[in-house]
Design an enzyme around this catalytic site. Structure first.
Site, PDB file in Angstrom:
ATOM      1  N   ASP A   1     -21.011   3.903  -8.549  1.00  0.00           N
ATOM      2  CA  ASP A   1     -19.823   4.389  -9.270  1.00  0.00           C
ATOM      3  C   ASP A   1     -18.926   5.229  -8.363  1.00  0.00           C
ATOM      4  O   ASP A   1     -17.797   5.550  -8.731  1.00  0.00           O
ATOM      5  CB  ASP A   1     -20.267   5.266 -10.461  1.00  0.00           C
TER       6      ASP A   1
ATOM      7  N   GLN B   1     -23.985   6.543 -17.184  1.00  0.00           N
ATOM      8  CA  GLN B   1     -22.846   6.294 -18.068  1.00  0.00           C
ATOM      9  C   GLN B   1     -22.348   7.604 -18.674  1.00  0.00           C
ATOM     10  O   GLN B   1     -23.126   8.357 -19.260  1.00  0.00           O
ATOM     11  CB  GLN B   1     -23.265   5.311 -19.174  1.00  0.00           C
TER      12      GLN B   1
ATOM     13  N   LYS C   1     -20.860  -4.366 -18.703  1.00  0.00           N
ATOM     14  CA  LYS C   1     -21.443  -4.303 -17.357  1.00  0.00           C
ATOM     15  C   LYS C   1     -22.655  -5.222 -17.263  1.00  0.00           C
ATOM     16  O   LYS C   1     -22.839  -5.932 -16.276  1.00  0.00           O
ATOM     17  CB  LYS C   1     -21.823  -2.849 -17.009  1.00  0.00           C
TER      18      LYS C   1
END
Ligand code: NAP
Length: 287
Positions: free
Chosen positions: A119, A96, A52
């Site tokens: 997300d 995460q 990322k």
């Protein structure tokens, strides 16, 4: 033999377009920025996070990582999220997963301001997706839909069968495929006679995390096969959920692992950071 869906190439094209958009945004004095929170020391998470950060660098998105100790309390995690919510220099926040089991991931996700939910995991984003409003769509399902669009695979009226019902892949995928007018079936570990569903699938999407789970005899001739799984074989090599060598003989389209869905997930995250930046600056900078 099936057409191999080249997610790497499609993702590269998306990143190139995003780089142009990012350059344009910067001419207005705005610097898109993603904050990534990682709790503990999960080796797989470290690899995902590195991918990322590399993508951010390529596009010109600023990137900052917040590493928290394995044994932090929920309160500390929420405090950090609140701080990032208030920081006007940060456009997107990503927590995460996995996080240690003593922490409540749903409570943490709920704390993320939906305007920064790149997300697409907050209840607000998930709810908007279900009722058909514009929102952040979680990156893996969104990436899969982009692959269908890129390869002109029309889902309307098709039987789509999804294996796996996680909050991050299977469940949002149901809605994404419904929005494309598919008839959707979802299977999980309690499903009996899974082959009876998979053999009827015009499009089969596997997201369970078991190497070679999907075999040739489970697949209908000419089916489209999307492999989300990331598994390591005995030599440490990355493999999907699908027995690729055998299934490609009967499928019409198939995604490889690596190089299929994975790069698309990262590309769609970048897409969501740019979208968040534009929306947060809409009035101020006419974006
Ligand atoms: P997860 O949360 O572990 O969920 C796995 C799902 O698979 C569960 O719904 C589980 O059913 C189901 N399942 C497990 N064994 C099964 C079986 N024998 N038959 C039918 N269903 C079964 O997984 P996830 O986070 O969605 O990830 C799934 C896989 O995709 C993993 O390999 C992960 O690494 C990979 N992944 C890849 C990307 C990418 O960008 N390529 C992104 C995210 C995830 P129950 O609900 O009944 O337990």
């Amino acid at each position: 033999m099936a057409v191999i869906i080249d997610g790497k190439q499609v993702a590269r094209k998306i990143r190139e377009e995003l780089k142009k958009e990012c350059d344009e945004i910067k001419t207005k004095g705005i610097r898109p920025k993603l904050a990534v929170i990682m709790v503990g020391n999960n080796p797989a998470s470290k690899i995902y996070v590195r991918n990322k950060s590399k993508a951010c660098e390529e596009i010109g998105i600023e990137y900052e990582e917040f590493l928290l100790e394995e044994n932090i309390e929920q309160k500390e995690l929420i405090e950090l999220i609140n701080k990032l919510n208030k920081d006007n220099n940060i456009n997107g926040i990503l927590l995460q997963s996995p996080i240690p089991s003593h922490l409540n991931i749903n409570e943490a996700l709920k704390a993320i301001n939906y305007k920064k939910d790149v997300d697409g995991f907050t209840p607000s984003s998930v709810g908007k997706l279900v009722i058909g409003e514009d929102t952040f769509i979680s990156c893996t399902p969104y990436g899969i839909i982009k692959l269908f669009e890129e390869y002109n695979i029309d889902l309307a009226g098709k039987n789509v069968v999804i294996l796996g019902r996680s909050n991050i892949v299977g469940k949002p995928l149901i809605q994404c495929c419904l929005n494309k007018d598919a008839t959707v079936t979802i299977c999980h570990s309690k499903t009996q006679n899974i082959e009876q569903y998979t053999k009827n699938a015009d499009v089969l999407i596997s997201a369970i995390g078991k190497a070679k789970f999907v075999t040739k005899d489970m697949v209908k001739q000419g089916a489209v096969i999307i492999d989300v799984g990331i598994n390591r074989d005995e030599n440490g090599k990355i493999k999907g959920d699908v027995d690729f060598e055998e299934v490609e003989k009967v499928a019409s389209y198939i995604t490889p692992v690596p190089g299929g869905v994975g790069p698309m997930t990262v590309a769609m995250l970048m897409n969501n950071v740019i979208k968040a930046t534009k929306e947060q600056n809409k009035e101020k900078s006419n974006l």
